[in-house]
Design a protein around this motif. Structure first.
Motif, PDB file in Angstrom:
ATOM      1  N   LEU A 188     -46.467  32.902 -13.896  1.00 31.20           N
ATOM      2  CA  LEU A 188     -46.381  31.479 -14.270  1.00 31.20           C
ATOM      3  C   LEU A 188     -45.026  30.907 -13.832  1.00 31.20           C
ATOM      4  O   LEU A 188     -44.922  29.744 -13.432  1.00 31.20           O
ATOM      5  N   ASP A 240     -50.944  21.092  -4.253  1.00 30.47           N
ATOM      6  CA  ASP A 240     -49.722  20.334  -4.514  1.00 30.47           C
ATOM      7  C   ASP A 240     -48.713  20.605  -3.407  1.00 30.47           C
ATOM      8  O   ASP A 240     -48.958  21.381  -2.500  1.00 30.47           O
ATOM      9  N   ARG A 247     -55.769  33.215  -0.514  1.00 33.77           N
ATOM     10  CA  ARG A 247     -54.857  32.231   0.109  1.00 33.77           C
ATOM     11  C   ARG A 247     -53.910  32.936   1.072  1.00 33.77           C
ATOM     12  O   ARG A 247     -53.646  32.459   2.178  1.00 33.77           O
ATOM     13  N   SER A 259     -45.443  28.340  -0.491  1.00 33.01           N
ATOM     14  CA  SER A 259     -46.183  29.586  -0.254  1.00 33.01           C
ATOM     15  C   SER A 259     -46.525  29.742   1.222  1.00 33.01           C
ATOM     16  O   SER A 259     -46.450  30.849   1.773  1.00 33.01           O
ATOM     17  N   LEU A 292     -59.240  29.137  -4.871  1.00 36.32           N
ATOM     18  CA  LEU A 292     -59.113  30.428  -4.179  1.00 36.32           C
ATOM     19  C   LEU A 292     -58.155  31.304  -4.962  1.00 36.32           C
ATOM     20  O   LEU A 292     -57.142  30.818  -5.490  1.00 36.32           O
ATOM     21  N   PHE A 327     -55.270  22.913   2.660  1.00 36.06           N
ATOM     22  CA  PHE A 327     -55.278  23.342   1.253  1.00 36.06           C
ATOM     23  C   PHE A 327     -55.043  22.154   0.318  1.00 36.06           C
ATOM     24  O   PHE A 327     -55.693  22.046  -0.719  1.00 36.06           O
ATOM     25  N   ASN A 375     -55.199  34.030  -5.302  1.00 28.72           N
ATOM     26  CA  ASN A 375     -53.934  34.092  -4.553  1.00 28.72           C
ATOM     27  C   ASN A 375     -54.041  34.967  -3.302  1.00 28.72           C
ATOM     28  O   ASN A 375     -53.519  34.623  -2.238  1.00 28.72           O
ATOM     29  N   LEU A 406     -57.996  22.130  -2.263  1.00 31.47           N
ATOM     30  CA  LEU A 406     -57.733  22.898  -3.486  1.00 31.47           C
ATOM     31  C   LEU A 406     -57.644  21.965  -4.691  1.00 31.47           C
ATOM     32  O   LEU A 406     -56.956  20.940  -4.632  1.00 31.47           O
TER      33      LEU A 406
HETATM   34  C1  LIG Z   1     -50.826  29.917   1.026  1.00 25.67           C
HETATM   35  C2  LIG Z   1     -50.797  29.636  -0.457  1.00 25.67           C
HETATM   36  C3  LIG Z   1     -50.970  28.345  -0.913  1.00 25.67           C
HETATM   37  C4  LIG Z   1     -50.914  28.068  -2.294  1.00 25.67           C
HETATM   38  N1  LIG Z   1     -51.099  26.779  -2.714  1.00 25.67           N
HETATM   39  C5  LIG Z   1     -51.031  26.485  -4.032  1.00 25.67           C
HETATM   40  C6  LIG Z   1     -51.226  25.142  -4.491  1.00 25.67           C
HETATM   41  O1  LIG Z   1     -51.434  24.203  -3.725  1.00 25.67           O
HETATM   42  N2  LIG Z   1     -51.161  24.920  -5.837  1.00 25.67           N
HETATM   43  C7  LIG Z   1     -50.931  25.923  -6.729  1.00 25.67           C
HETATM   44  O2  LIG Z   1     -50.914  25.664  -7.930  1.00 25.67           O
HETATM   45  N3  LIG Z   1     -50.735  27.184  -6.314  1.00 25.67           N
HETATM   46  C8  LIG Z   1     -50.777  27.509  -5.011  1.00 25.67           C
HETATM   47  N4  LIG Z   1     -50.585  28.805  -4.590  1.00 25.67           N
HETATM   48  C9  LIG Z   1     -50.135  29.804  -5.572  1.00 25.67           C
HETATM   49  C10 LIG Z   1     -51.217  30.655  -6.246  1.00 25.67           C
HETATM   50  O3  LIG Z   1     -52.091  31.178  -5.295  1.00 25.67           O
HETATM   51  C11 LIG Z   1     -52.010  29.894  -7.292  1.00 25.67           C
HETATM   52  O4  LIG Z   1     -51.169  29.189  -8.176  1.00 25.67           O
HETATM   53  C12 LIG Z   1     -52.866  30.854  -8.128  1.00 25.67           C
HETATM   54  O5  LIG Z   1     -53.674  31.635  -7.292  1.00 25.67           O
HETATM   55  C13 LIG Z   1     -53.699  30.056  -9.098  1.00 25.67           C
HETATM   56  O6  LIG Z   1     -54.720  30.834  -9.662  1.00 25.67           O
HETATM   57  P1  LIG Z   1     -54.730  31.190 -11.191  1.00 25.67           P
HETATM   58  O7  LIG Z   1     -54.477  29.991 -12.017  1.00 25.67           O
HETATM   59  O8  LIG Z   1     -56.020  31.924 -11.465  1.00 25.67           O
HETATM   60  O9  LIG Z   1     -53.496  32.184 -11.273  1.00 25.67           O
HETATM   61  P2  LIG Z   1     -53.037  33.229 -12.368  1.00 25.67           P
HETATM   62  O10 LIG Z   1     -52.890  34.544 -11.696  1.00 25.67           O
HETATM   63  O11 LIG Z   1     -53.910  33.186 -13.561  1.00 25.67           O
HETATM   64  O12 LIG Z   1     -51.584  32.755 -12.741  1.00 25.67           O
HETATM   65  C14 LIG Z   1     -51.306  31.879 -13.828  1.00 25.67           C
HETATM   66  C15 LIG Z   1     -50.536  30.692 -13.321  1.00 25.67           C
HETATM   67  O13 LIG Z   1     -49.298  31.107 -12.776  1.00 25.67           O
HETATM   68  C16 LIG Z   1     -48.950  30.328 -11.630  1.00 25.67           C
HETATM   69  N5  LIG Z   1     -48.944  31.195 -10.445  1.00 25.67           N
HETATM   70  C17 LIG Z   1     -49.494  32.409 -10.295  1.00 25.67           C
HETATM   71  N6  LIG Z   1     -49.227  32.904  -9.065  1.00 25.67           N
HETATM   72  C18 LIG Z   1     -48.500  31.968  -8.438  1.00 25.67           C
HETATM   73  C19 LIG Z   1     -47.909  31.881  -7.136  1.00 25.67           C
HETATM   74  N7  LIG Z   1     -47.992  32.885  -6.256  1.00 25.67           N
HETATM   75  N8  LIG Z   1     -47.237  30.762  -6.819  1.00 25.67           N
HETATM   76  C20 LIG Z   1     -47.101  29.750  -7.711  1.00 25.67           C
HETATM   77  N9  LIG Z   1     -47.623  29.782  -8.948  1.00 25.67           N
HETATM   78  C21 LIG Z   1     -48.315  30.870  -9.303  1.00 25.67           C
HETATM   79  C22 LIG Z   1     -50.049  29.294 -11.502  1.00 25.67           C
HETATM   80  O14 LIG Z   1     -49.654  28.132 -12.154  1.00 25.67           O
HETATM   81  C23 LIG Z   1     -51.224  29.942 -12.191  1.00 25.67           C
HETATM   82  O15 LIG Z   1     -52.138  29.021 -12.703  1.00 25.67           O
HETATM   83  C24 LIG Z   1     -50.658  29.119  -3.224  1.00 25.67           C
HETATM   84  C25 LIG Z   1     -50.487  30.417  -2.738  1.00 25.67           C
HETATM   85  C26 LIG Z   1     -50.553  30.680  -1.376  1.00 25.67           C
HETATM   86  C27 LIG Z   1     -50.373  32.087  -0.900  1.00 25.67           C
END
Ligand SMILES: Cc1cc2nc3c(=O)[nH]c(=O)nc-3n(C[C@H](O)[C@H](O)[C@H](O)COP(=O)(O)OP(=O)(O)OC[C@H]3O[C@@H](n4cnc5c(N)ncnc54)[C@H](O)[C@@H]3O)c2cc1C
Length: 446
Positions: free
Chosen positions: A106, A202, A172, A209, A167, A194, A169, A198
């Motif tokens: 997070l 953002d 992505r 990323s 998608l 994206f 992580n 998505l």
């Molecule tokens: C190329 C690429 C593009 C991405 N674009 C976006 C985007 O436009 N918006 C976005 O919110 N996230 C983005 N991410 C980050 C991440 O992939 C997502 O936040 C995450 O997969 C969201 O799924 P979740 O809520 O099930 O994550 P969970 O694993 O449940 O994690 C909980 C929360 O932690 C935060 N989080 C977790 N992993 C990441 C990470 N690597 N980077 C930032 N925050 C993270 C998110 O807010 C997420 O909701 C991107 C990652 C990559 C590799």
């Protein structure tokens, strides 16, 4: 076009979608079809309440792992990072080790928000030089835009993106590595794709990323091989795949193939030309006169969509305005599932607010807010700050004619250094996020 709030207030979701589709021509690609995830605060809270961390730390890298799918709600402020942190900490208070990895993930969101805060529009360009010599081209390849690369894994990921807007992580990361390193396409094209599709699209997490994968915000490029895809997708793509796999090789061989030449190994196949949006004559922009004069206006932007938002909570008698930014949407249309997700949030929010005047406009946010404030006789505009440059630019424009009061948004950690690498941020911030020094956190400072 501007409309007063009331028409959409009582519509059923399907009717509302038709209304939105008619109101935003040229602002979304393809057909106006909503995705499976409902938007809005109550959906966010329900989702959070039902989320079981299970074995998050061990399973989160697998596409079928115990990830939360909370990011679309976090992105739009339907639930805040501090609310999620507090809910998870409370739920796992007796076994904090179970929630540690989730809270660390997070914190990536908090870190990337700080990157955007620091760089502003600079995050649209390379933050550092790439750590490889390979050229990149602009323009999205036509086969990628159509989801027909011929690779079942990449096409599966693209269709999930186009249809669901979510998608994992790892998906992505794989797609970003494929587009940049295997196809030689600029990360900016992928980031744009994206952002359009998505639900959590953002600038902060997305651009950062993509730059992390490309190595313009990391010390080396990220790439994967077939074994990695097969393992973390649970065989979903590879089990039945019959194509000649470009990812099937050792990391050493791929390193050589991908980064020791001037051009990426897979050629471009035609360039995708996005359809031109229909020409819509600029309508006369007037905000419907409101029945009740108001001394101030609260601007609800698309990252602050909660009744708990600081600007809203402090101003229950102000007029409330949400504006769809038509010009931006024409330049970079959003998938309809994104628009419907946001509109779900707007409708629910507006319905529940005690404020006497509620307006939703389609146009230029600064112009519409100024017009609304003028017609209502308001001298002050209230808004919750966000590092998203268009939020800051809109408030800067308004400041020329109105008193603007900024409200702080919730953050996980105070961090005043330039955010260059997550590891350093985490060393300094873990204590604030977790409430204790993590295991092995020798460098932890309070
Ligand atoms: C190329 C690429 C593009 C991405 N674009 C976006 C985007 O436009 N918006 C976005 O919110 N996230 C983005 N991410 C980050 C991440 O992939 C997502 O936040 C995450 O997969 C969201 O799924 P979740 O809520 O099930 O994550 P969970 O694993 O449940 O994690 C909980 C929360 O932690 C935060 N989080 C977790 N992993 C990441 C990470 N690597 N980077 C930032 N925050 C993270 C998110 O807010 C997420 O909701 C991107 C990652 C990559 C590799």
């Amino acid at each position: 076009m501007n409309w007063h709030w009331s028409p959409a207030l009582d519509m059923a979701p399907a009717e509302r979608d038709r209304f939105l589709a008619d109101a935003l021509p040229g602002c979304y690609p393809g057909e106006p079809v909503r995705g499976p995830a409902p938007g809005g605060r109550s959906a966010a809270l329900k989702h959070l309440a039902g989320y079981d961390l299970a074995d998050y730390g061990r399973s989160r890298n697998f596409t079928a792992g115990a990830v939360s799918r909370l990011s679309p709600y976090l992105r739009h402020g339907m639930v805040s990072v501090t609310e999620v942190r507090d809910a998870i900490k409370t739920r796992y208070a007796t076994e904090p080790a179970r929630s540690e990895e989730f809270l660390r993930q997070l914190a990536w969101r908090d870190f990337f928000d700080k990157v955007l805060d620091w760089h502003g529009r600079g995050l649209d360009d390379n933050l550092e030089n790439a750590k490889h010599p390979v050229e990149r081209v602009r323009g999205l390849p036509a086969d990628v835009a159509a989801g027909s690369t011929g690779l079942p894994c990449m096409d599966g990921i693209l269709h999930q993106l186009f249809d669901d807007g979510y998608l994992h992580n790892h998906q992505r990361l794989w797609f970003a590595a494929y587009l940049c390193h295997y196809r030689g396409v600029s990360w900016k094209e992928g980031a744009r794709l994206f952002r359009q599709y998505l639900l959590d699209g953002d600038v902060a997490s997305n651009n950062s990323s993509w730059q992390w994968v490309e190595s313009t915000f990391a010390s080396k490029p990220y790439f994967m091989n077939q074994e990695n895809i097969d393992k973390f997708s649970g065989g979903e793509y590879c089990r039945t795949c019959r194509v000649v796999c470009p990812f099937r090789a050792s990391y050493d061989d791929l390193q050589e193939k991908l980064f020791n030449a001037r051009r990426a190994p897979l050629q471009m196949v035609g360039r995708h030309e996005p359809p031109k949006p229909p020409v819509v004559r600029d309508p006369v922009r007037t905000v419907a006169p409101a029945a009740v004069p108001c001394a101030s206006v609260v601007w609800v932007h698309d990252a602050a969509m909660s009744p708990d938002d600081a600007a809203l909570k402090a101003n229950p008698t102000a007029a409330v305005v949400f504006a769809f930014d038509e010009r931006s949407l024409r330049r970079e249309p959003w998938a309809f599932h994104r628009l419907a997700f946001v509109f779900d949030g707007v409708v629910e929010l507006m319905r529940g607010l005690p404020n006497p005047v509620k307006l939703v406009t389609i146009g230029d946010p600064a112009t519409d807010l100024a017009a609304a404030a003028k017609q209502l006789g308001a001298a002050t505009v209230h808004a919750t700050d966000h590092p998203n440059p268009w939020v800051r630019e809109t408030t800067a424009t308004l400041r020329k004619s109105f008193a603007v009061t900024d409200y702080a948004r919730p953050v996980l950690a105070e961090y005043t250094e330039e955010p260059r690498r997550f590891s350093r941020y985490w060393d300094k911030s873990a204590g604030q996020v977790l409430g204790y020094a993590p295991k092995g956190g020798k460098k932890f400072q309070k």
